[in-house]
Scaffold this motif. Structure first.
Motif, PDB file in Angstrom:
ATOM      1  N   MET A 109      15.911   3.795   2.391  1.00 59.98           N
ATOM      2  CA  MET A 109      15.408   4.753   3.365  1.00 59.98           C
ATOM      3  C   MET A 109      14.037   4.326   3.875  1.00 59.98           C
ATOM      4  N   VAL A 110      13.656   4.904   5.004  1.00 60.89           N
ATOM      5  CA  VAL A 110      12.318   4.771   5.557  1.00 60.89           C
ATOM      6  C   VAL A 110      11.754   6.184   5.581  1.00 60.89           C
ATOM      7  N   ALA A 111      10.538   6.365   5.079  1.00 62.32           N
ATOM      8  CA  ALA A 111       9.942   7.696   5.015  1.00 62.32           C
ATOM      9  C   ALA A 111       8.622   7.715   5.772  1.00 62.32           C
ATOM     10  N   PHE A 112       8.250   8.892   6.215  1.00 59.70           N
ATOM     11  CA  PHE A 112       6.974   9.086   6.900  1.00 59.70           C
ATOM     12  C   PHE A 112       6.287  10.319   6.357  1.00 59.70           C
ATOM     13  N   PHE A 113       4.996  10.179   6.079  1.00 58.10           N
ATOM     14  CA  PHE A 113       4.118  11.325   5.876  1.00 58.10           C
ATOM     15  C   PHE A 113       3.485  11.635   7.220  1.00 58.10           C
ATOM     16  N   GLU A 114       3.452  12.898   7.587  1.00 58.58           N
ATOM     17  CA  GLU A 114       2.685  13.295   8.763  1.00 58.58           C
ATOM     18  C   GLU A 114       1.452  14.031   8.265  1.00 58.58           C
ATOM     19  N   TRP A 115       0.296  13.454   8.562  1.00 58.72           N
ATOM     20  CA  TRP A 115      -0.989  14.058   8.256  1.00 58.72           C
ATOM     21  C   TRP A 115      -1.709  14.272   9.579  1.00 58.72           C
ATOM     22  N   PRO A 116      -2.253  15.464   9.819  1.00 60.75           N
ATOM     23  CA  PRO A 116      -2.823  15.789  11.131  1.00 60.75           C
ATOM     24  C   PRO A 116      -3.900  14.824  11.620  1.00 60.75           C
ATOM     25  N   GLU A 117      -4.686  14.242  10.744  1.00 59.71           N
ATOM     26  CA  GLU A 117      -5.784  13.371  11.163  1.00 59.71           C
ATOM     27  C   GLU A 117      -5.383  11.901  11.291  1.00 59.71           C
ATOM     28  N   THR A 118      -4.102  11.598  11.046  1.00 56.19           N
ATOM     29  CA  THR A 118      -3.646  10.213  11.122  1.00 56.19           C
ATOM     30  C   THR A 118      -3.624   9.736  12.563  1.00 56.19           C
ATOM     31  N   GLU A 119      -4.185   8.559  12.799  1.00 54.11           N
ATOM     32  CA  GLU A 119      -4.163   7.944  14.125  1.00 54.11           C
ATOM     33  C   GLU A 119      -3.227   6.748  14.098  1.00 54.11           C
ATOM     34  N   LYS A 120      -2.793   6.322  15.265  1.00 56.74           N
ATOM     35  CA  LYS A 120      -1.957   5.130  15.363  1.00 56.74           C
ATOM     36  C   LYS A 120      -2.680   3.948  14.718  1.00 56.74           C
ATOM     37  N   ALA A 121      -1.895   3.037  14.173  1.00 52.50           N
ATOM     38  CA  ALA A 121      -2.467   1.808  13.617  1.00 52.50           C
ATOM     39  C   ALA A 121      -3.061   0.968  14.750  1.00 52.50           C
ATOM     40  N   ILE A 122      -4.022   0.151  14.408  1.00 54.69           N
ATOM     41  CA  ILE A 122      -4.558  -0.805  15.383  1.00 54.69           C
ATOM     42  C   ILE A 122      -3.452  -1.801  15.686  1.00 54.69           C
ATOM     43  N   LEU A 123      -3.186  -2.004  16.957  1.00 55.25           N
ATOM     44  CA  LEU A 123      -2.117  -2.904  17.363  1.00 55.25           C
ATOM     45  C   LEU A 123      -2.452  -4.335  16.950  1.00 55.25           C
ATOM     46  N   LYS A 124      -1.586  -4.927  16.121  1.00 56.74           N
ATOM     47  CA  LYS A 124      -1.763  -6.293  15.628  1.00 56.74           C
ATOM     48  C   LYS A 124      -0.421  -6.990  15.669  1.00 56.74           C
ATOM     49  N   ASP A 125      -0.360  -8.131  16.330  1.00 57.32           N
ATOM     50  CA  ASP A 125       0.905  -8.860  16.398  1.00 57.32           C
ATOM     51  C   ASP A 125       1.362  -9.318  15.024  1.00 57.32           C
ATOM     52  N   HIS A 126       2.658  -9.396  14.861  1.00 59.03           N
ATOM     53  CA  HIS A 126       3.300  -9.836  13.624  1.00 59.03           C
ATOM     54  C   HIS A 126       2.829 -11.232  13.234  1.00 59.03           C
ATOM     55  N   GLY A 127       2.387 -11.393  11.992  1.00 59.55           N
ATOM     56  CA  GLY A 127       2.052 -12.711  11.466  1.00 59.55           C
ATOM     57  C   GLY A 127       0.743 -13.313  11.920  1.00 59.55           C
ATOM     58  N   VAL A 128      -0.034 -12.592  12.719  1.00 63.49           N
ATOM     59  CA  VAL A 128      -1.331 -13.122  13.158  1.00 63.49           C
ATOM     60  C   VAL A 128      -2.338 -12.884  12.032  1.00 63.49           C
ATOM     61  N   PRO A 129      -3.042 -13.926  11.573  1.00 61.93           N
ATOM     62  CA  PRO A 129      -3.974 -13.769  10.455  1.00 61.93           C
ATOM     63  C   PRO A 129      -5.089 -12.768  10.752  1.00 61.93           C
ATOM     64  N   VAL A 130      -5.545 -12.113   9.697  1.00 62.56           N
ATOM     65  CA  VAL A 130      -6.662 -11.183   9.786  1.00 62.56           C
ATOM     66  C   VAL A 130      -7.644 -11.501   8.660  1.00 62.56           C
ATOM     67  N   ALA A 131      -8.830 -10.921   8.744  1.00 63.06           N
ATOM     68  CA  ALA A 131      -9.829 -11.059   7.681  1.00 63.06           C
ATOM     69  C   ALA A 131     -10.184  -9.663   7.187  1.00 63.06           C
ATOM     70  N   GLY A 132     -10.689  -9.589   5.989  1.00 61.13           N
ATOM     71  CA  GLY A 132     -11.103  -8.307   5.442  1.00 61.13           C
ATOM     72  C   GLY A 132      -9.956  -7.581   4.763  1.00 61.13           C
ATOM     73  N   PRO A 133     -10.207  -6.347   4.316  1.00 56.90           N
ATOM     74  CA  PRO A 133      -9.165  -5.583   3.620  1.00 56.90           C
ATOM     75  C   PRO A 133      -7.922  -5.410   4.503  1.00 56.90           C
ATOM     76  N   PHE A 134      -6.779  -5.727   3.935  1.00 55.14           N
ATOM     77  CA  PHE A 134      -5.536  -5.672   4.699  1.00 55.14           C
ATOM     78  C   PHE A 134      -4.373  -5.785   3.726  1.00 55.14           C
ATOM     79  N   VAL A 135      -3.298  -4.994   3.919  1.00 56.83           N
ATOM     80  CA  VAL A 135      -2.182  -5.075   2.972  1.00 56.83           C
ATOM     81  C   VAL A 135      -0.807  -5.175   3.609  1.00 56.83           C
TER      82      VAL A 135
END
Length: 195
Positions: A53-79
């Motif tokens: 299954m795929v699940a979602f929590f809806e929390w009122p203060e949640t904002e969209k994720a920062i748009l990042k292309d698949h597989g493009v390297p990033v720096a800093g905290p990321f999971v």
């Protein structure tokens, strides 16, 4: 060694459950099989397969994720980079591509990765999604292959679990000591109301 049955569920977050339902249920065709909430949050589950299954929590203060292309390297905290859902055949992959594009969402061309063909897109929460179909009779789970020219030290030891790497339990929990604590999902065993 533990045996796994699949991904029971992936849990994502959204600030707009209705947009999420329209995308995952109505566009992708995943049944909405469970929902719970208390006015401060919602937690909904969509059926991906017979075991997953795929699940979602809806929390009122949640904002969209920062748009990042698949597989493009990033720096800093990321999971999390992206999730790939398998489809049974090429026709299904092309059907999904056409549906996603017709709905006004960006979707990539079909990409040949040698062992899979894939398309890439984003859901309304900017969650990066890939859809993949196995091709050319290559199943990496059946015949693992590492083509990394500079493999990590641990990867050089092969695909299988390396025994003796972690301490063995010195004590097993006896059946009489096994306690299961109540969670909010117990509400599902109390009713058969429609989702």
């Amino acid at each position: 060694m533990a045996k796994f049955t699949g991904v029971h569920h992936l849990a994502f977050a959204t600030g707009d459950m209705d947009a999420t339902i329209r995308y995952w249920r109505d566009l992708l065709g995943m049944r909405l099989v469970a929902g719970l909430g208390n006015g401060k949050y919602r937690h909904y589950f969509f059926e991906l397969s017979e075991t997953d299954m795929v699940a979602f929590f809806e929390w009122p203060e949640t904002e969209k994720a920062i748009l990042k292309d698949h597989g493009v390297p990033v720096a800093g905290p990321f999971v999390f980079d992206h999730v790939s859902f398998g489809v049974p055949d090429s026709d299904t992959l092309w059907e999904l591509r056409d549906k996603i594009e017709a709905a006004g969402f960006w979707v990539s061309e079909v990409i040949d990765h040698g062992f899979i063909h894939s398309i890439y897109t984003f859901d309304p929460n900017n969650i990066p999604i890939e859809f993949s179909v196995n091709v050319r009779n290559i199943d990496l789970r059946m015949r693992p292959v590492n083509k990394d020219r500079y493999p990590s030290t641990e990867a050089e030891k092969g695909p299988d679990s390396q025994p003796g790497r972690w301490p063995a339990p010195t004590r097993r929990t006896s059946v009489s000591e096994r306690m299961v604590f109540p969670g909010e999902g117990l509400i599902f065993s109390e009713t058969t109301d429609k989702v």
